[in-house]
Structure formats: structure tokens, C-alpha cells
Design a protein around this motif. Structure first.
Motif: not given
Ligand code: GLU
Length: 452
Positions: A11, A13, A47, A189, A207
Motif C-alpha cells: 500500500r 498511504a 490516511d 496515525y 516506506r
Molecule cells: N500516512 C502515513 C505517512 O504518510 C503512512 C506511513 C506508512 O507507510 O505507514 O507517513
């Protein structure tokens, strides 16, 4: 978990609190390429539990940015539509005694941290709230205090084998119990992210390395919810051209996808560069995402921080245009009203830094061109020597040979006045290719100093 294609799900996000910048694009791209390479599925997840900062406009903008990059998704979800799932997980954790209410204000917490630091202690939350009795809590609530909720971490080392970083351990004892729910009831989060990773069967979390500590916490939380953690890969962060992290200011200026798109860059130039930064040959033109996916190997991404330099983007952009076949360029040429056929595209593409420049070369071919004539006598002799049509790419050689014989000019003194007269510019595509496109009538008009 066995990595068969059916159960590979990754994913991207983003939080829709702004548009995407090159750092986000890299996260999206790595996940997308990983899914394509492995035959798995790619999820786009908004998110958006922070309803003060998230907006539907930013979410739509992110989808537009993703479409521009060509990164289509197989699964889509918005966290704001899944709050009931997070409530259920919170209840489960509360019942297990792993999510506990805390009543300290931000100021009290700050004072605690300062006291700890003054004594040389790490500023880790002291878990004072765990010692509160039911009576204490009732009293605090009667005073109007609302709790925020912390997850009770096990004070152990949480280890995982990262596809990029190798063996990693995060020491729970060095971390504060993370706040999962704010005092206004909003989820931060961590919990929504973990619940979604579980519910959507995320097999690999890819990530930035700024999330490594979060991973230690999230693995504990996933296990507390009775699930198995995914495989993690934390890639090194993208720095700006000066080697500093990309800041919000930089993003807004020149590193937002919107800005790059408006500047006229090819999305594939960005994809190709971002996929290869940190490898030995980052500036390599690749024309299709499928081709990038074939050679993509997450384990090859190094651990050193890397730099995004717009000059590299400009180089890949030009190299991609120079390789783009007419068939791919044709609809865009037509949209700009300058589809002058395959010979025109072949003649001008080696000179393009940005696609939109093609309009200028179409004007050079079709006119009007304001010719630059420095020596009218020379230009008139050149006009008189123009051979009859039909013209092809041999015409330029024949003609300049005749002009040389008639005037005695050679080298730059021969070619530059002809270029300036025919195109009005000192540089440009090879004249042997342009001349047949310009044609005899326009060439003669320009050599006589007239605007066609
Ligand atoms: N919404 C989170 C961010 O932008 C996602 C991070 C993740 O990949 O868990 O940092």
C-alpha cells in the motif's frame, strides 16, 4: 508468510493534507513496482483521520497526481470511512488492558520531559496514569478532563528482518507508550494504519526509514491484535539537491508533482529517475513503467541517503523525449496543433528538453519566421542557388555545395547565415532534416528577408 502472488499486497498511504511531492512519489512508485514485479496488488489508502488538516480537494489532487504518474491501484480505501473498525480494535485493546487512559495536559507532559532531561534521563513517559485508581479517574473527569489513550508497550527489543536494512531491533524500553487516541476522540496515525494493514492483508510495508521506530511499535500492536506482522522494507530518505531533507518549503516550490507537471516534465522521467536514484546509473531513460518493474529489486536500494537533483530530472526528461517514437508522440503533437508527421518529429526530437518546445519548431517549419539576415548579398546568392523540388535530406548538401561555390563561404560562415535566415535562430535541429520540411517557397521567402 509465503510470497505467492495472490497474497502479495502493498500500500501507498498518503495523508491528504497536501499534494504529493517527489518523496511521496518515490514511496508510491516503489510499492507499485514491487506489486507489478511480484504479480501482487497495489492499494491506495487515504490516511485521512485528521479531519482538521485533511481535505477532499487534497485527496482528489493526490488521485490526479497518481494518475499523472501512471500508478493505478487495485484496491482503494479511506480511513475516514473505517472508523468503526478502529473503535472495535481500541475496545479489544482496552479489554486486554493494553490501551489505558491518561489525563496529563500537554503542558504537564512537557514539564515532566524537562525534569527528566535535567536529570539526564531519557524523556520517556513515566506511566503515571497506570497508577490512577478508579476514584482518581472519576475525580479528573469530574474536573472536565478528557483522557487520551496510550498503548502499553512491552519493554523488550522487537526485532524484524528488513528487506533493505537487514536485521533491526527497536528497544521498547526507550520509547514512550504511544498515544493512539487523542483527548478529542480522534485516532492518531498508528492504530488505523495497523488495523488497515491487518484487514487488507498487507504483506509488505515499504516506506521511508523515518518509520523504523514506528515499526517496532506497530509490530507489538499487530501482535496484540492477534495478527502476524507483514514484511518490512525501509528505504533511505530523499534529500534535496544540497543534501538536506526535502522540507515543506521545498515541496511547495519545485518538488510538488503539480509543479513538475506544470513545468512540463514527463511523468516517466520522474518515475525512471526515482526508481534508480541510489543505484549506479540513475540517469537512464526508461519509457514504460512495465520496463522499470522488470528490473526493480527492492534489495538493491542502498541504505545511504540520496539526493534528488532537478538537473538529473531534466537530463532523464530530455533523454526520454529523444527516444520517444512518433506513435507515442502523435496524440500529444495533435493536441498542441503541431503534428507535422513522423519526419518532423524525427527531425526535432533530438533538440527537445521539454515536450512543449515542439510548438516552437513547428512554427519554424510552417512559419511565420522572422529571418535574421546579416548579409543580404550572401542570402540572395543562397536563394538563387536553391535547387528545384522535390527535396529530401540530400538537398541540404547539394544546396550548400552550390552556395559555397557561388560565394566562397565555408564552415560556420556558410552554415550560420543560412540557419539564421531559415529559422531565425542560431541553434536547432539539423538543417538537412528541417530543410525539406520548410520547403522551397518558404526557404526562398526567408532568404529574401521576408516574413512568411
Ligand atoms: N500516512 C502515513 C505517512 O504518510 C503512512 C506511513 C506508512 O507507510 O505507514 O507517513
Amino acid at each position: 508468510m509465503t510470497a505467492s502472488p495472490e497474497n502479495i499486497v502493498v500500500r501507498f498511504a498518503p495523508s491528504p493534507t497536501g499534494r504529493l511531492h517527489v518523496g511521496n512519489a518515490r514511496a508510491a512508485l516503489f510499492n507499485w513496482l514491487f506489486a507489478k514485479k511480484s504479480g501482487g496488488r497495489f492499494m491506495l489508502r487515504m490516511d485521512d483521520t485528521d479531519d482538521e488538516r485533511s481535505t477532499p480537494e487534497f485527496a482528489a489532487g493526490i488521485e490526479a497526481d497518481m494518475a499523472w504518474l501512471g500508478l493505478s491501484h487495485d484496491i482503494f480505501a479511506r480511513q475516514s470511512e473505517r472508523l468503526a473498525r478502529y473503535e472495535a480494535a481500541a475496545t479489544q485493546l482496552k479489554q486486554a488492558g493494553l490501551l489505558y487512559p491518561c489525563y496529563e495536559s500537554a503542558m504537564e507532559l512537557d514539564r515532566k520531559r524537562k525534569r527528566q532531561m535535567a536529570r539526564g534521563l531519557p524523556p520517556v513517559y513515566d506511566r503515571a496514569a497506570l497508577a490512577l485508581s478508579d476514584e482518581d479517574r472519576a475525580k479528573l473527569e469530574a474536573e472536565g478532563r478528557k483522557p487520551h489513550w496510550r498503548f502499553r508497550l512491552e519493554q523488550v527489543h522487537t526485532a524484524f528482518d528488513d528487506l533493505i536494512q537487514g536485521h533491526v531491533e527497536v528497544d521498547g524500553a526507550s520509547l514512550s507508550d504511544p498515544v493512539l487516541i487523542r483527548e478529542d476522540g480522534r485516532f492518531l496515525y498508528t492504530l488505523p494504519s495497523v488495523v488497515d494493514d491487518i484487514d487488507f492483508g498487507i504483506s509488505h510495508v515499504i516506506r521511508g526509514s523515518d518509520h523504523i521506530t514506528n515499526t517496532g511499535v506497530q509490530i507489538q500492536l499487530i501482535r496484540a491484535l492477534g495478527a502476524t506482522p507483514p514484511v518490512y522494507a525501509h528505504y533511505s530518505l530523499l534529500n534535496g539537491p544540497e543534501g538536506r531533507p526535502l522540507s515543506k518549503r521545498d515541496d511547495a516550490a519545485s518538488f510538488s508533482l503539480q509543479a513538475l507537471r506544470e513545468a512540463g516534465y514527463e511523468p516517466m522521467a520522474l518515475n525512471a529517475l526515482l526508481a534508480r536514484l541510489g543505484t549506479p546509473d540513475p540517469v537512464e531513460p526508461v519509457l514504460a513503467l512495465a520496463a522499470l518493474a522488470e528490473t526493480f529489486d527492492i534489495a538493491r536500494l542502498g541504505r545511504a541517503d540520496i539526493r534528488f537533483d532537478p538537473a538529473d530530472l531534466a537530463r532523464v526528461n530530455a533523454a526520454i523525449l529523444h527516444l520517444t517514437p512518433y506513435e507515442a508522440a502523435q496524440p500529444r503533437l495533435a493536441a498542441l496543433g503541431c503534428d507535422l508527421g513522423p519526419d518532423f518529429w524525427a527531425a526535432v526530437r533530438p533538440n527537445l528538453a521539454l515536450f512543449a518546445e515542439v510548438a516552437g519548431w513547428a512554427r519554424v517549419v510552417r512559419g511565420p519566421v522572422e529571418p535574421v539576415i546579416e548579409d543580404a548579398g550572401f542570402a540572395a546568392a543562397a536563394a538563387a542557388a536553391l535547387p528545384p523540388e522535390p527535396w529530401d535530406e540530400a538537398t541540404w548538401g547539394l544546396w550548400t555545395g552550390a552556395v559555397k561555390a557561388a560565394t566562397g563561404a565555408k564552415g560556420k560562415a556558410l552554415f550560420m547565415p543560412l540557419r539564421l535566415a531559415l529559422t531565425g535562430r542560431p541553434h536547432g535541429p539539423e538543417l538537412k532534416n528541417l530543410l525539406p520540411l520548410i520547403g522551397r517557397r518558404r526557404a526562398e521567402t526567408r532568404l529574401r528577408g521576408l516574413t512568411d
